[in-house]
Design a protein around this motif. Structure first.
Motif, mmCIF file in Angstrom:
data_model
loop_
_atom_site.group_PDB
_atom_site.id
_atom_site.type_symbol
_atom_site.label_atom_id
_atom_site.label_comp_id
_atom_site.label_asym_id
_atom_site.label_seq_id
_atom_site.Cartn_x
_atom_site.Cartn_y
_atom_site.Cartn_z
ATOM 1 N N SER A 26 50.280 67.512 32.353
ATOM 2 C CA SER A 26 49.827 67.285 33.849
ATOM 3 C C SER A 26 50.208 68.452 34.761
ATOM 4 O O SER A 26 49.455 68.710 35.773
ATOM 5 C CB SER A 26 50.107 66.055 34.046
ATOM 6 N N ALA A 47 42.961 67.178 36.178
ATOM 7 C CA ALA A 47 43.053 65.861 35.664
ATOM 8 C C ALA A 47 44.164 65.114 36.622
ATOM 9 O O ALA A 47 45.271 65.437 36.685
ATOM 10 C CB ALA A 47 43.635 65.449 34.301
ATOM 11 N N GLN A 79 39.089 66.902 30.611
ATOM 12 C CA GLN A 79 37.847 67.409 31.553
ATOM 13 C C GLN A 79 37.232 68.550 31.221
ATOM 14 O O GLN A 79 36.151 68.871 31.882
ATOM 15 C CB GLN A 79 38.450 67.223 32.772
ATOM 16 N N TRP A 87 40.596 50.506 32.959
ATOM 17 C CA TRP A 87 39.780 51.141 32.059
ATOM 18 C C TRP A 87 38.736 49.849 31.792
ATOM 19 O O TRP A 87 39.092 48.712 31.479
ATOM 20 C CB TRP A 87 40.391 51.347 30.855
ATOM 21 N N THR A 99 33.254 56.573 36.895
ATOM 22 C CA THR A 99 33.978 57.455 37.393
ATOM 23 C C THR A 99 34.389 58.520 36.501
ATOM 24 O O THR A 99 33.888 58.782 35.186
ATOM 25 C CB THR A 99 35.388 56.541 37.270
ATOM 26 N N ALA A 122 37.073 59.301 35.151
ATOM 27 C CA ALA A 122 38.069 58.825 34.142
ATOM 28 C C ALA A 122 37.276 58.327 32.883
ATOM 29 O O ALA A 122 37.508 58.578 31.831
ATOM 30 C CB ALA A 122 39.110 57.754 34.581
ATOM 31 N N GLU A 157 36.704 59.496 29.315
ATOM 32 C CA GLU A 157 37.012 59.035 28.134
ATOM 33 C C GLU A 157 35.667 58.836 26.963
ATOM 34 O O GLU A 157 36.064 58.836 26.086
ATOM 35 C CB GLU A 157 37.478 57.484 28.483
ATOM 36 N N ASP A 208 47.236 60.404 38.850
ATOM 37 C CA ASP A 208 47.403 58.902 38.766
ATOM 38 C C ASP A 208 46.296 58.483 37.347
ATOM 39 O O ASP A 208 46.218 57.342 37.225
ATOM 40 C CB ASP A 208 46.930 58.392 40.216
ATOM 41 N N TYR A 209 45.910 59.530 36.608
ATOM 42 C CA TYR A 209 45.191 59.172 35.654
ATOM 43 C C TYR A 209 46.029 58.634 34.539
ATOM 44 O O TYR A 209 47.077 59.002 34.354
ATOM 45 C CB TYR A 209 44.531 60.479 35.094
ATOM 46 N N LYS A 210 45.493 57.537 34.137
ATOM 47 C CA LYS A 210 46.460 56.687 32.970
ATOM 48 C C LYS A 210 45.487 56.478 31.714
ATOM 49 O O LYS A 210 44.463 56.184 31.735
ATOM 50 C CB LYS A 210 47.027 55.465 33.535
ATOM 51 N N LYS A 241 41.470 51.459 39.004
ATOM 52 C CA LYS A 241 41.594 52.259 38.105
ATOM 53 C C LYS A 241 41.700 51.702 36.775
ATOM 54 O O LYS A 241 42.108 52.335 35.873
ATOM 55 C CB LYS A 241 42.950 53.210 38.180
ATOM 56 N N ALA A 284 38.743 63.026 41.845
ATOM 57 C CA ALA A 284 38.007 61.973 41.645
ATOM 58 C C ALA A 284 36.529 62.341 41.626
ATOM 59 O O ALA A 284 36.286 63.317 42.423
ATOM 60 C CB ALA A 284 38.595 60.455 42.059
#
Lengths: 130, 407
Positions: free
Chosen positions: B316, B296, B142, A91, B14, B16, B20, B299-301, A89, B2
């Motif tokens: 969240s 989302a 998203q 970035w 991904t 994520a 971004e 575990d999305y950081k 995970k 995911a």
């Protein structure tokens, strides 16, 4: 070195730590498995976060090494069957295959060194449990 | 949830990473016009002098004097100064209006100020819409894919009937269930209503949004900045009003709309092969305290440059991110979760039942593809909100292009 896929199905020998209230599951099982994995990664130099409850998914664990974050989801399907799903995970731009494989090799070593884990079946491709 | 999708370079990225990248694009959309505007107005007003004209009347009067002086062929005397003296600000004495000089006077000319200010306001409106989008997407990152689908004509061709973004948006509008639906239809059909409604805001908002509600800045440069900022406020307000107009009422009303509840429908689950006891458990309502499916991922950081850490819990765990439709049964929720989330395969069942887990693969369920996951995995309030974003953005851009924008 054989390239490992990100997910593995295996048998586990851990107490069932499901918590129920009035016929409803309020805490799904797998915390003890996540904690055992965390100890294994910590002994290999990883920084390990506390496991987090993820509802029907089970439990999630983040481990960190070299500014990278690896995610593990522990789903205890029944008494013996367990599913571990992982992801890098961090970035990043582009693939981080070397670090991911290094992490998966560490996971494999942890699972193989602990008698409570057995019959590892690494799941590759677009798999679904049957 | 995911998943992987091809980036523009063709390399798999991904979800994520995709989020971004879209966030960066939207953020640049807001900064670029702003930077361009600053450069243009910096070039225009460089070298200007302070001139105290605190009200529009001052400006008009001063401008009228300038014109009248210009119309006198032999007159070389300086134009009249404004009649109203400004009070001191922050203890500093007010600057007296200085007479225009032969070179560069136009840079301090109130007529130029008005023209420059108006243009700055229009640039600001567009920048503000982008800023509003960027702010909203911080929480609804998203949802950006839905905007892309709305503007993609191929989406209508390749989507199943009724499943394209446009069809879903209009379907949502036509299914509006409270009095807000009329406004929603009107706002979508006539986006200028969004601008008109901005004018109905409170007095405080009026100062932020209406150039005539506050004093004109002393110099052309400052007036350009003031109007640019007001324009951006207007653009962002239009975005918010539009998205709330469409998203707000429907966000409340859409939960559960269009879904047939199988709560109590034990027969459905016995037909799937479950025992009566397990079928009865699956036919119970999905518990309100259960976690649902997160659009989302939990575990999305965030990356460190954005502060790091997980998404705020208030987003969240909000209705915009958690898919758990009201009135859905446990069994249906598990099926939905299985179809939209490739990380969800099985759910443990309570002790006392002969079956230890519900297992999507054993039921022969098919998971959705990437677009299907994006759409079906999105909570209804998020779909409605994102639909509003599209309507508001379209309306604001139309208004900004009109010479006499409705502000």
């Amino acid at each position: 070195v054989v390239k490992l896929p990100a997910d593995v199905k295996l048998l586990v020998d851990f107490p069932d730590d499901t918590e129920e209230d009035g016929g409803d599951i309020v805490v799904f099982p797998g915390r003890n498995i996540a904690e055992a994995l965390g100890e294994g990664f910590a002994s290999r130099g990883y920084k390990v976060d506390n496991p987090e409850h993820a509802g029907e998914h089970g439990w999630e664990l983040d481990v960190h090494l070299n500014k990278r974050r690896f995610w593990i989801q522990v789903t205890r399907i029944d008494e013996d069957d367990c599913l571990l799903q992982t992801d890098n995970k961090t970035w990043r731009i582009g693939l981080d295959e070397q670090a991911t494989q290094s992490f998966l090799q560490d996971l494999k070593a942890i699972l193989e060194s602990d008698a409570r884990f057995s019959q590892l079946e690494w799941l590759s491709g677009n798999w679904r449990l049957s | 949830m995911a998943g992987y999708r091809p980036a523009r370079s063709g390399v798999l990225e991904t979800m994520a990473d995709f989020v971004e990248r879209r966030r960066r694009e939207v953020a640049n959309l807001g900064r670029d016009p702003e930077a361009a505007a600053h450069k243009v107005y910096g070039d225009v007003v460089r070298g200007g002098h302070d001139l105290v004209l605190r009200t529009q009347d001052d400006v008009r009067r001063f401008g009228a004097n300038l014109i009248s002086e210009r119309e006198k062929p032999q007159t070389r005397s300086p134009p009249a100064t404004p009649q109203v003296r400004a009070a001191s600000v922050n203890g500093r004495p007010p600057l007296r209006p200085s007479p225009p000089r032969a070179k560069g006077d136009w840079k301090r000319n109130p007529i130029v100020k008005g023209a420059v200010g108006g243009a700055a306001g229009r640039v600001g409106q567009v920048a503000g819409v982008a800023r509003g989008g960027a702010h909203t997407l911080e929480g609804l990152a998203q949802g950006a894919d839905f905007l892309r689908r709305l503007s993609d004509p191929m989406d209508m061709l390749f989507s199943a009937p009724g499943q394209s973004a446009n069809a879903q948006l209009w379907g949502a509008v036509s299914r509006g269930v409270d009095h807000g639906a009329d406004y929603v239809r009107q706002a979508v059909a006539d986006p200028s209503t969004v601008g008109r409604d901005v004018k109905k805001w409170t007095h405080q908002k009026r100062v932020e949004l209406d150039p005539s509600a506050g004093p004109v800045a002393p110099t052309v440069r400052e007036e350009a900045w003031r109007r640019l900022n007001i324009g951006m406020n207007q653009g962002e307000a239009a975005f918010d009003v539009g998205s709330l107009a469409v998203g707000g009422p429907l966000a409340k009303g859409m939960s559960g709309v269009g879904r047939i509840s199988n709560v109590g429908n034990v027969a459905k689950y016995t037909a799937q092969g479950f025992s009566p006891e397990v079928a009865a458990h699956l036919a119970k309502p999905y518990p309100s305290k259960a976690m649902g499916s997160h659009y989302a991922p939990r575990d999305y950081k965030l990356p460190k440059l954005l502060g790091g850490g997980p998404l705020p819990k208030r987003y969240s765990d909000s209705a915009f991110n958690v898919l758990a439709p009201k009135g859905i049964s446990r069994g249906d929720m598990y099926e939905l979760h299985y179809k939209v989330d490739p990380r969800f395969h099985a759910a443990r069942l309570p002790t006392g039942l002969e079956l230890r887990s519900w297992h999507g693969g054993r039921l022969g369920l098919e998971e959705y593809g990437h677009l299907g996951r994006l759409w079906h995995g999105a909570p209804e309030p998020l779909k409605a909100r994102v639909g509003g974003m599209g309507a508001a953005a379209g309306g604001a851009i139309q208004d900004s292009e009109a010479e006499d924008a409705v502000w």
